[in-house]
Design a protein around this motif. Structure first.
Motif, PDB file in Angstrom:
ATOM      1  N   ARG A 179       0.596  -1.628  -0.023  1.00 56.57           N
ATOM      2  CA  ARG A 179      -0.440   0.019   0.050  1.00 56.57           C
ATOM      3  C   ARG A 179       0.610   1.402   0.231  1.00 56.57           C
ATOM      4  O   ARG A 179       0.726   2.301   0.749  1.00 56.57           O
ATOM      5  CB  ARG A 179      -0.417   0.241   0.806  1.00 56.57           C
ATOM      6  N   ILE A 180       1.847   1.017  -0.334  1.00 53.78           N
ATOM      7  CA  ILE A 180       2.661   2.032   0.388  1.00 53.78           C
ATOM      8  C   ILE A 180       2.588   3.347  -1.095  1.00 53.78           C
ATOM      9  O   ILE A 180       2.334   4.841  -0.804  1.00 53.78           O
ATOM     10  CB  ILE A 180       4.366   1.935  -1.224  1.00 53.78           C
ATOM     11  N   HIS A 181       1.350   3.630  -2.021  1.00 56.81           N
ATOM     12  CA  HIS A 181       0.924   4.743  -2.960  1.00 56.81           C
ATOM     13  C   HIS A 181      -0.213   4.516  -2.024  1.00 56.81           C
ATOM     14  O   HIS A 181      -0.643   6.034  -1.916  1.00 56.81           O
ATOM     15  CB  HIS A 181       0.354   3.959  -4.039  1.00 56.81           C
ATOM     16  N   LEU A 182      -1.176   3.303  -1.938  1.00 58.01           N
ATOM     17  CA  LEU A 182      -2.150   4.164  -1.421  1.00 58.01           C
ATOM     18  C   LEU A 182      -2.593   4.389   0.067  1.00 58.01           C
ATOM     19  O   LEU A 182      -3.649   5.165   0.596  1.00 58.01           O
ATOM     20  CB  LEU A 182      -3.786   3.376  -2.116  1.00 58.01           C
ATOM     21  N   GLY A 183      -1.404   4.064   0.688  1.00 59.95           N
ATOM     22  CA  GLY A 183      -1.792   3.727   2.487  1.00 59.95           C
ATOM     23  C   GLY A 183      -2.313   3.240   2.729  1.00 59.95           C
ATOM     24  O   GLY A 183      -3.380   2.446   2.639  1.00 59.95           O
ATOM     25  N   VAL A 184      -2.681   3.347   4.183  1.00 57.46           N
ATOM     26  CA  VAL A 184      -3.605   2.710   5.222  1.00 57.46           C
ATOM     27  C   VAL A 184      -4.058   3.351   6.562  1.00 57.46           C
ATOM     28  O   VAL A 184      -2.571   3.553   6.670  1.00 57.46           O
ATOM     29  CB  VAL A 184      -3.155   1.116   5.202  1.00 57.46           C
ATOM     30  N   THR A 185      -4.587   2.898   7.182  1.00 59.57           N
ATOM     31  CA  THR A 185      -4.704   3.724   8.111  1.00 59.57           C
ATOM     32  C   THR A 185      -4.366   2.843   9.260  1.00 59.57           C
ATOM     33  O   THR A 185      -4.820   1.524   8.950  1.00 59.57           O
ATOM     34  CB  THR A 185      -6.364   4.219   8.523  1.00 59.57           C
ATOM     35  N   LEU A 186      -3.613   3.639  10.451  1.00 59.81           N
ATOM     36  CA  LEU A 186      -3.599   2.463  11.498  1.00 59.81           C
ATOM     37  C   LEU A 186      -4.482   1.399  11.736  1.00 59.81           C
ATOM     38  O   LEU A 186      -4.147   0.507  12.155  1.00 59.81           O
ATOM     39  CB  LEU A 186      -2.942   3.184  12.735  1.00 59.81           C
ATOM     40  N   HIS A 187      -6.071   2.143  11.861  1.00 54.79           N
ATOM     41  CA  HIS A 187      -7.222   1.481  12.350  1.00 54.79           C
ATOM     42  C   HIS A 187      -7.600  -0.025  11.598  1.00 54.79           C
ATOM     43  O   HIS A 187      -8.205  -0.911  11.969  1.00 54.79           O
ATOM     44  CB  HIS A 187      -8.348   2.412  13.019  1.00 54.79           C
ATOM     45  N   GLU A 188      -7.415   0.275   9.952  1.00 59.38           N
ATOM     46  CA  GLU A 188      -7.535  -0.326   9.344  1.00 59.38           C
ATOM     47  C   GLU A 188      -6.462  -1.683   9.584  1.00 59.38           C
ATOM     48  O   GLU A 188      -7.037  -2.428   8.973  1.00 59.38           O
ATOM     49  CB  GLU A 188      -7.910   0.039   7.639  1.00 59.38           C
ATOM     50  N   ALA A 189      -5.190  -1.385   9.410  1.00 55.70           N
ATOM     51  CA  ALA A 189      -4.665  -2.352   9.381  1.00 55.70           C
ATOM     52  C   ALA A 189      -4.399  -2.825  10.957  1.00 55.70           C
ATOM     53  O   ALA A 189      -4.142  -4.756  10.935  1.00 55.70           O
ATOM     54  CB  ALA A 189      -3.073  -1.836   9.404  1.00 55.70           C
ATOM     55  N   ALA A 190      -4.749  -2.508  11.544  1.00 50.57           N
ATOM     56  CA  ALA A 190      -5.321  -3.693  13.112  1.00 50.57           C
ATOM     57  C   ALA A 190      -6.440  -4.262  12.582  1.00 50.57           C
ATOM     58  O   ALA A 190      -6.201  -5.716  13.501  1.00 50.57           O
ATOM     59  CB  ALA A 190      -5.686  -2.473  14.102  1.00 50.57           C
ATOM     60  N   ALA A 191      -7.579  -4.472  11.802  1.00 53.17           N
ATOM     61  CA  ALA A 191      -8.517  -4.505  11.850  1.00 53.17           C
ATOM     62  C   ALA A 191      -7.968  -6.032  11.065  1.00 53.17           C
ATOM     63  O   ALA A 191      -8.516  -7.052  11.481  1.00 53.17           O
ATOM     64  CB  ALA A 191      -9.367  -3.981  11.047  1.00 53.17           C
ATOM     65  N   LEU A 192      -7.894  -5.614  10.476  1.00 51.19           N
ATOM     66  CA  LEU A 192      -6.884  -6.811   9.441  1.00 51.19           C
ATOM     67  C   LEU A 192      -5.893  -7.332   9.776  1.00 51.19           C
ATOM     68  O   LEU A 192      -6.075  -9.808   9.647  1.00 51.19           O
ATOM     69  CB  LEU A 192      -5.590  -5.763   8.018  1.00 51.19           C
ATOM     70  N   LEU A 193      -5.073  -7.087  10.690  1.00 50.45           N
ATOM     71  CA  LEU A 193      -4.294  -8.238  11.579  1.00 50.45           C
ATOM     72  C   LEU A 193      -4.239  -8.660  13.022  1.00 50.45           C
ATOM     73  O   LEU A 193      -3.837  -9.572  13.182  1.00 50.45           O
ATOM     74  CB  LEU A 193      -2.556  -7.570  11.227  1.00 50.45           C
ATOM     75  N   HIS A 194      -6.215  -8.147  13.508  1.00 52.87           N
ATOM     76  CA  HIS A 194      -6.669  -8.438  14.382  1.00 52.87           C
ATOM     77  C   HIS A 194      -5.802  -7.895  15.936  1.00 52.87           C
ATOM     78  O   HIS A 194      -4.934  -9.508  17.134  1.00 52.87           O
ATOM     79  CB  HIS A 194      -6.694  -9.676  14.289  1.00 52.87           C
ATOM     80  N   ALA A 195      -5.453  -7.114  16.057  1.00 51.29           N
ATOM     81  CA  ALA A 195      -4.578  -6.614  16.714  1.00 51.29           C
ATOM     82  C   ALA A 195      -4.180  -4.879  17.067  1.00 51.29           C
ATOM     83  O   ALA A 195      -5.617  -4.637  16.752  1.00 51.29           O
ATOM     84  CB  ALA A 195      -2.574  -6.802  16.220  1.00 51.29           C
ATOM     85  N   ARG A 196      -4.670  -4.923  18.842  1.00 46.63           N
ATOM     86  CA  ARG A 196      -4.395  -3.383  19.050  1.00 46.63           C
ATOM     87  C   ARG A 196      -3.560  -2.808  18.131  1.00 46.63           C
ATOM     88  O   ARG A 196      -2.263  -3.355  17.944  1.00 46.63           O
ATOM     89  CB  ARG A 196      -4.831  -3.325  20.596  1.00 46.63           C
ATOM     90  N   PRO A 197      -4.098  -1.652  17.863  1.00 45.53           N
ATOM     91  CA  PRO A 197      -2.908  -0.278  17.220  1.00 45.53           C
ATOM     92  C   PRO A 197      -1.437  -0.196  17.763  1.00 45.53           C
ATOM     93  O   PRO A 197      -0.420  -0.265  17.488  1.00 45.53           O
ATOM     94  CB  PRO A 197      -3.851   0.400  16.822  1.00 45.53           C
ATOM     95  N   THR A 198      -1.622   0.374  19.577  1.00 48.75           N
ATOM     96  CA  THR A 198      -0.462   0.039  20.221  1.00 48.75           C
ATOM     97  C   THR A 198       0.481  -0.977  20.446  1.00 48.75           C
ATOM     98  O   THR A 198       1.905  -1.309  19.630  1.00 48.75           O
ATOM     99  CB  THR A 198      -0.830   0.801  21.602  1.00 48.75           C
TER     100      THR A 198
END
Length: 278
Positions: A179-198
């Motif tokens: 996602r280098i060009h499009l980017g990803v939000t931290l909360h989206e990444a956390a949801a996709l990877l099933h982990a808390r953001p911090t």
């Protein structure tokens, strides 16, 4: 001779960061807020001076030294300057996705925290919010501010990286690379990877030695360098690699490379001379 007018400086904006409804910076030399309430949490740090305020009919004071003020939603409060020099403050208005209203009771009892780490993290978040296009970094810093506030209000301890740290870090790196060009939000990444953001950020930093927002910026700079050397214009390169605009690219590129994108792509004078004499 006319008396000097009280000095007032105010700026406010709505950042594109979920959970923050408003950023408010102000310098007041003579000001008294009447009693009022907010629908949001009021998270304040003082850069200079002192304030006196009442929260739920109890008076409190705070100064700039390591103090963090947290005023809960729906609870009446006022505020006023204490000295002739006034005060400078930076405020974040946070919705209940950051702090649920059920935590209000503790904030009413203790609205002023003496927490240097929290204050430093809030300052870093304000810096990120003041830089257009750095939403991923601001989201990351907000997550750590949120975690620290929960520690004060609910006595919850942050989870430390365990055996899964390398796996989570590698999965996040793959996601960022894709996602280098499009980017990803931290909360989206956390949801996709099933982990808390911090927790996700800690795993990444433990594994790769830098936070994910810094990794993503570095990857974008590497791609920008290749495109600039291939003759592409900086404005085109900025949007191609995922920066908000050319100014956003210029700021990060100069910090990473030591020169601007425009200068980086120019041919060396010696090379130009050699080509004309050969």
């Amino acid at each position: 001779m006319a008396a000097d007018r009280p000095r007032t400086s105010v700026s406010a904006w709505k950042p594109p960061v979920p959970g923050i409804t408003e950023v408010f910076h102000a310098h007041f030399t003579e000001h008294a807020y009447p009693a009022h309430t907010h629908d949001t949490w009021d998270l304040m740090i003082l850069d200079d001076g002192s304030v006196d305020f009442a929260l739920d009919r109890r008076r409190h004071g705070a100064s700039s030294a390591a103090s963090v003020l947290l005023l809960p939603p729906g609870v009446p409060h006022d505020g006023r300057t204490v000295t002739a020099a006034g005060f400078r403050k930076r405020v974040l208005y946070l919705d209940d996705s950051v702090l649920p209203q059920r935590l209000s009771g503790r904030a009413v009892d203790t609205p002023v925290f003496r927490d240097e780490l929290l204050r430093r993290r809030i300052g870093q978040l304000h810096t990120a919010l003041g830089q257009a296009g750095d939403g991923f970094e601001a989201e990351s810093r907000l997550s750590f501010v949120r975690e620290r506030l929960h520690l004060h209000l609910a006595a919850t301890r942050p989870r430390r990286p365990g055996r899964e740290a390398n796996r989570l870090a590698a999965e996040l790196r793959d996601l960022l690379d894709a996602r280098i060009h499009l980017g990803v939000t931290l909360h989206e990444a956390a949801a996709l990877l099933h982990a808390r953001p911090t927790h996700l950020i800690r795993c990444f930093k433990q594994t790769y030695g830098l936070p994910p927002h810094a990794y993503l910026t570095g990857k974008r700079i590497d791609r920008a360098r290749r495109l600039l050397l291939a003759g592409h214009r900086p404005a085109e390169v900025a949007t191609t690699v995922g920066f908000h605009d050319q100014a956003h690219l210029n700021r990060h590129f100069t910090r990473h490379v030591g020169t601007t994108p425009g200068r980086y792509g120019r041919p060396r004078a010696s090379s130009a001379c050699a080509s004309t004499t050969s």
